[in-house]
Design an enzyme around this catalytic site. Structure first.
Site, mmCIF file in Angstrom:
data_model
loop_
_atom_site.group_PDB
_atom_site.id
_atom_site.type_symbol
_atom_site.label_atom_id
_atom_site.label_comp_id
_atom_site.label_asym_id
_atom_site.label_seq_id
_atom_site.Cartn_x
_atom_site.Cartn_y
_atom_site.Cartn_z
ATOM 1 N N SER A 143 1.075 -1.343 -0.153
ATOM 2 C CA SER A 143 0.441 -0.065 0.097
ATOM 3 C C SER A 143 0.917 1.678 -0.228
ATOM 4 O O SER A 143 0.397 2.397 0.275
ATOM 5 C CB SER A 143 -1.272 -0.249 0.624
ATOM 6 O OG SER A 143 -0.484 -0.400 2.420
ATOM 7 N N GLY A 144 1.988 1.131 -1.105
ATOM 8 C CA GLY A 144 2.550 2.508 -0.933
ATOM 9 C C GLY A 144 2.319 3.370 -2.094
ATOM 10 O O GLY A 144 1.611 2.649 -3.157
ATOM 11 N N THR A 155 6.288 4.332 1.751
ATOM 12 C CA THR A 155 6.099 5.376 1.563
ATOM 13 C C THR A 155 6.134 6.623 1.856
ATOM 14 O O THR A 155 6.255 7.505 2.557
ATOM 15 C CB THR A 155 4.773 6.212 0.349
ATOM 16 O OG1 THR A 155 5.038 4.655 -1.062
ATOM 17 C CG2 THR A 155 4.505 6.902 -0.111
ATOM 18 N N GLY A 190 13.149 12.904 1.872
ATOM 19 C CA GLY A 190 13.396 14.163 0.796
ATOM 20 C C GLY A 190 12.519 14.405 -0.637
ATOM 21 O O GLY A 190 12.237 15.740 -0.105
ATOM 22 N N GLY A 191 12.106 13.456 -1.134
ATOM 23 C CA GLY A 191 10.943 13.870 -2.337
ATOM 24 C C GLY A 191 10.654 13.052 -3.440
ATOM 25 O O GLY A 191 11.358 11.516 -3.411
ATOM 26 N N GLU A 227 19.120 16.852 -3.903
ATOM 27 C CA GLU A 227 19.983 15.858 -3.466
ATOM 28 C C GLU A 227 20.752 15.518 -4.242
ATOM 29 O O GLU A 227 21.502 15.707 -4.774
ATOM 30 C CB GLU A 227 18.997 15.040 -3.149
ATOM 31 C CG GLU A 227 17.749 14.996 -1.796
ATOM 32 C CD GLU A 227 16.561 14.430 -2.286
ATOM 33 O OE1 GLU A 227 16.639 14.357 -1.401
ATOM 34 O OE2 GLU A 227 16.627 13.453 -2.699
ATOM 35 N N HIS A 276 21.844 4.629 3.528
ATOM 36 C CA HIS A 276 22.175 6.271 3.226
ATOM 37 C C HIS A 276 23.171 6.629 4.382
ATOM 38 O O HIS A 276 23.546 6.384 5.296
ATOM 39 C CB HIS A 276 20.920 6.098 4.040
ATOM 40 C CG HIS A 276 20.387 8.011 3.825
ATOM 41 N ND1 HIS A 276 20.801 8.991 4.457
ATOM 42 C CD2 HIS A 276 19.416 8.510 2.735
ATOM 43 C CE1 HIS A 276 20.356 10.169 3.527
ATOM 44 N NE2 HIS A 276 19.359 9.669 2.769
ATOM 45 N N ARG A 292 24.505 9.358 -3.616
ATOM 46 C CA ARG A 292 24.912 8.259 -2.456
ATOM 47 C C ARG A 292 25.958 7.162 -2.074
ATOM 48 O O ARG A 292 26.901 7.504 -0.732
ATOM 49 C CB ARG A 292 23.663 8.165 -2.140
ATOM 50 C CG ARG A 292 22.902 8.439 -0.612
ATOM 51 C CD ARG A 292 21.758 7.447 -1.012
ATOM 52 N NE ARG A 292 20.237 8.829 -1.102
ATOM 53 C CZ ARG A 292 19.580 9.210 -1.256
ATOM 54 N NH1 ARG A 292 18.750 7.495 -1.429
ATOM 55 N NH2 ARG A 292 19.123 9.357 -1.158
ATOM 56 N N HIS A 306 19.877 1.098 3.269
ATOM 57 C CA HIS A 306 18.340 2.241 3.033
ATOM 58 C C HIS A 306 17.914 1.429 1.734
ATOM 59 O O HIS A 306 16.163 1.607 1.891
ATOM 60 C CB HIS A 306 19.302 3.791 2.624
ATOM 61 C CG HIS A 306 17.632 4.583 2.556
ATOM 62 N ND1 HIS A 306 17.119 4.840 3.071
ATOM 63 C CD2 HIS A 306 17.926 5.267 1.037
ATOM 64 C CE1 HIS A 306 15.954 6.051 2.504
ATOM 65 N NE2 HIS A 306 16.725 6.557 1.191
ATOM 66 N N ARG A 329 21.586 3.708 -6.776
ATOM 67 C CA ARG A 329 19.557 4.842 -7.285
ATOM 68 C C ARG A 329 20.217 6.215 -6.833
ATOM 69 O O ARG A 329 21.144 6.695 -5.854
ATOM 70 C CB ARG A 329 18.889 4.297 -5.913
ATOM 71 C CG ARG A 329 17.020 4.937 -6.064
ATOM 72 C CD ARG A 329 15.712 5.014 -5.327
ATOM 73 N NE ARG A 329 16.674 4.517 -3.933
ATOM 74 C CZ ARG A 329 16.640 5.493 -3.434
ATOM 75 N NH1 ARG A 329 15.790 6.732 -3.520
ATOM 76 N NH2 ARG A 329 17.236 6.189 -1.660
ATOM 77 N N LEU A 375 9.811 7.464 -5.455
ATOM 78 C CA LEU A 375 8.472 7.347 -5.542
ATOM 79 C C LEU A 375 8.595 7.369 -6.661
ATOM 80 O O LEU A 375 7.652 6.912 -7.279
ATOM 81 C CB LEU A 375 8.315 9.053 -4.630
ATOM 82 C CG LEU A 375 8.508 8.566 -3.137
ATOM 83 C CD1 LEU A 375 8.844 10.126 -2.490
ATOM 84 C CD2 LEU A 375 7.544 7.533 -2.953
HETATM 85 C C1 SIN Z 1 16.269 10.801 1.706
HETATM 86 O O1 SIN Z 1 15.579 12.111 2.083
HETATM 87 O O2 SIN Z 1 17.516 11.234 1.904
HETATM 88 C C2 SIN Z 1 16.179 9.636 0.901
HETATM 89 C C3 SIN Z 1 15.242 10.194 -0.216
HETATM 90 C C4 SIN Z 1 15.404 8.826 -0.778
HETATM 91 O O3 SIN Z 1 16.110 7.945 -0.774
HETATM 92 O O4 SIN Z 1 15.738 8.688 -2.215
#
Ligand code: SIN
Length: 556
Positions: A24-25, A55, A60-61, A126, A247, A296, A357, A392, A398
């Protein structure tokens, strides 16, 4: 196709639908809403509550080329660079070109992104992005807002059936090997509790990640790799499991901290916070042209190296120069979670360290979300569409969930219209007569996490992974011995989860041991270079008849 199944009592109840969506994300609910528009019945199964998917933890977004002057091509280039040579470029092109309109459709469903005084969507940066292209909501509560909007839309459609608190067990297939439903265990006290079965014309996995194979992760406790484990048992191909993203900035809560850890969004660095060591030195400067906003994997490695060099347990993220008002308005979630742990980012640097993460790998799909098992689809973190490659790009997940969920719904609608989605005939009772998977005791969960964290975490080597693989094999042997002695562990949620964790951990470690190079978020201290000549390709993992995972390098 293998036919391994979790040991389970006979299903006590059966439900019937057209499409069963597990999760349910953003991915699961987007499939559900769009499949309904096509006139198909849909049943959503979720492990916790409807609004408890992964979700809602996203801070971040969502990345998309929405800004004037930004283009899908530039987003594609940043994604390919982060993915370190093993992205599927066509899948990335699909993501970045369909992404902006998919975000606009999400807004039409009701998701409210942060906007400036001129009414335009505010965009942040980011790691790995050369432009501001991350839309956010509630400051740092983007996932929660997307989840709220999608849950509200699902709840207004009485034709979308829901089963909450349900762990999926195994795929049901018909005589042609086409997905025909699922077995599941509902942890409730209603008409549908205990083990049951859902018959369906197609099955969509959107079960999220597998972060719980590690001791410390940003993932919630429900992220036990259930979808990947189910798919493997059903004979599906999975890929890229070795590419686990750590992360870089997770709130450090002490050496013994376990389970879900608070995230400190990369957007904090995007807005100008600095990574420093205990002496206040900005150690990312000079390491990469983007400094703290390097992709990252590069930042996570630099932090780990600095921690090793200085024998330190963590580094610091310094955002004191933001001031109280900015922390309160832009990062209210992070401010609250730091303060809840006794740290005030307004007046002191935040202790941070990398933690598991995101799984860049998962159940292999094509660009319509189709897996190698007919009628079985996957999207979101459980899937590997090929967009992430070896690492990623921030806030692409998302978007991936959204875009590929829409594509799955479109594929199902097309198949429905052309009569390619008939009802499936499945003998639920007979389906149990497959190879039963021995269940480890529930206590195995902590041991699996300890073994994987120690030997297959940020830094890996043949020796570290051999120890981990031996420990996992011992747990599997013990489970088999219990079965032989007719003392199998109780079939219940905790033991099924332990079986899923053991299977995905074993598959992950086998793939990571086989990939003898360093690429993206897979970091081998014994093979420190990227080796394009041998390894610019994927490892495809399936389950052997004996029950163990086997990884085969794809043709180059
Ligand atoms: C974050 O807000 O750093 C995580 C966002 C993500 O994993 O894409």
């Amino acid at each position: 196709m293998s036919t391994h199944r979790l040991t389970a009592p006979a299903p006590g109840w059966t439900a019937t639908t057209d499409v069963v969506v597990v999760g349910s994300g953003v991915a699961g609910l987007t499939v559900a809403l769009n499949v309904r528009k096509a006139g198909l019945r849909v049943l959503v199964v979720t492990k916790a509550m409807l609004d408890d998917g992964s979700t809602r933890w996203a801070q971040g977004g969502i990345a998309a080329a929405l800004a004037d002057g930004d283009t899908p091509e530039q987003h594609l280039q940043d994604t390919l660079v982060a993915g370190a040579g093993v992205c599927d470029e066509e899948a990335v092109r699909t993501l970045v070109t369909e992404g902006p309109d998919a975000v606009r459709r999400l807004i039409a469903v009701g998701a409210a992104f942060d906007r400036g005084e001129d009414g335009e969507i505010l965009l942040t940066r980011e790691g790995g992005h050369h432009r501001r292209r991350i839309a956010h909501a509630g400051g740092d509560a983007t996932g929660a807002e997307i989840s709220r909007a999608l849950v509200a839309a699902v709840r207004t459609d009485p034709e979308i059936e829901l089963i909450e608190h349900a762990l999926v067990l195994d795929l049901l297939t018909d005589a042609d090997g086409h997905a025909a439903g699922l077995t599941l265990h509902v942890m409730g006290e209603g008409q549908r509790d205990g083990v049951g079965a859902v018959r369906a014309r197609a099955v969509v996995l959107a079960t999220g990640g597998m972060g719980q194979v590690f001791s410390a992760t940003t993932n919630p406790a429900v992220s036990t790799g259930d979808g990947v484990a189910l798919a493997l048992r059903a004979g599906a191909a999975v890929t890229d499991l070795e590419f686990v993203q750590f992360h870089p900035t997770v709130l450090w809560l002490g050496p013994e901290a376990e389970g879900q850890q608070p995230l400190v969004s990369e957007a904090v660095r995007g807005e100008g916070a600095h990574l420093v060591d205990a002496d206040g030195v900005r150690f990312m400067v000079g390491q990469h042209e983007l400094a703290e906003l390097a992709p990252r994997d590069i930042v996570a490695k630099a932090i780990t190296r600095r921690m090793q060099e200085q024998d330190a347990e963590h580094m610091y993220l310094d955002g004191r120069h933001f001031g109280a008002a900015m922390w309160e308005q832009r990062f209210p979630t992070i401010l609250a979670s730091c303060r809840a742990h006794g740290i005030d980012p307004v007046t002191e640097p935040i202790p941070v360290a990398p933690a598991a993460h995101h799984a860049s790998g998962g159940v292999r799909t094509d660009r319509h979300g189709r897996t190698s098992v007919p009628g079985l689809y996957a999207c979101g973190e459980v899937a590997c569409t090929g967009v992430h490659g070896a690492n990623r790009l921030a806030s692409n997940s998302l978007l991936e969930g959204l875009v590929f969920a829409e594509r799955i719904a479109a594929d199902l609608a097309r198949r429905h219209r052309s009569g390619e989605l008939p009802e499936r005939v499945v003998d639920v009772a007979a389906a149990r007569a497959a190879h039963p998977v021995p269940l480890p005791p529930s206590e195995a969960r902590a041991e699996i996490q300890r073994l994987v964290s120690r030997g297959a975490g940020v830094l890996r080597s043949a020796a570290s992974m051999a120890d981990t693989a031996a420990g996992l094999a011992l747990l599997a042997e013990q489970a088999y011995a219990h079965v032989a002695e007719e003392k199998p562990a109780d079939p219940r949620v905790e033991t099924w989860e332990a079986a899923n964790l053991l299977l995905v951990a074993t598959a992950l470690v086998a793939a990571a041991a086989q990939r003898e190079e360093t690429r993206g978020c897979h970091w081998r201290e014994d093979f420190p270079e990227r080796d394009d000549a041998h390894w610019r390709r994927h490892l495809i993992t399936t389950l052997a008849a004996t029950g163990g995972p086997v990884s085969t390098p794809e043709e180059q």
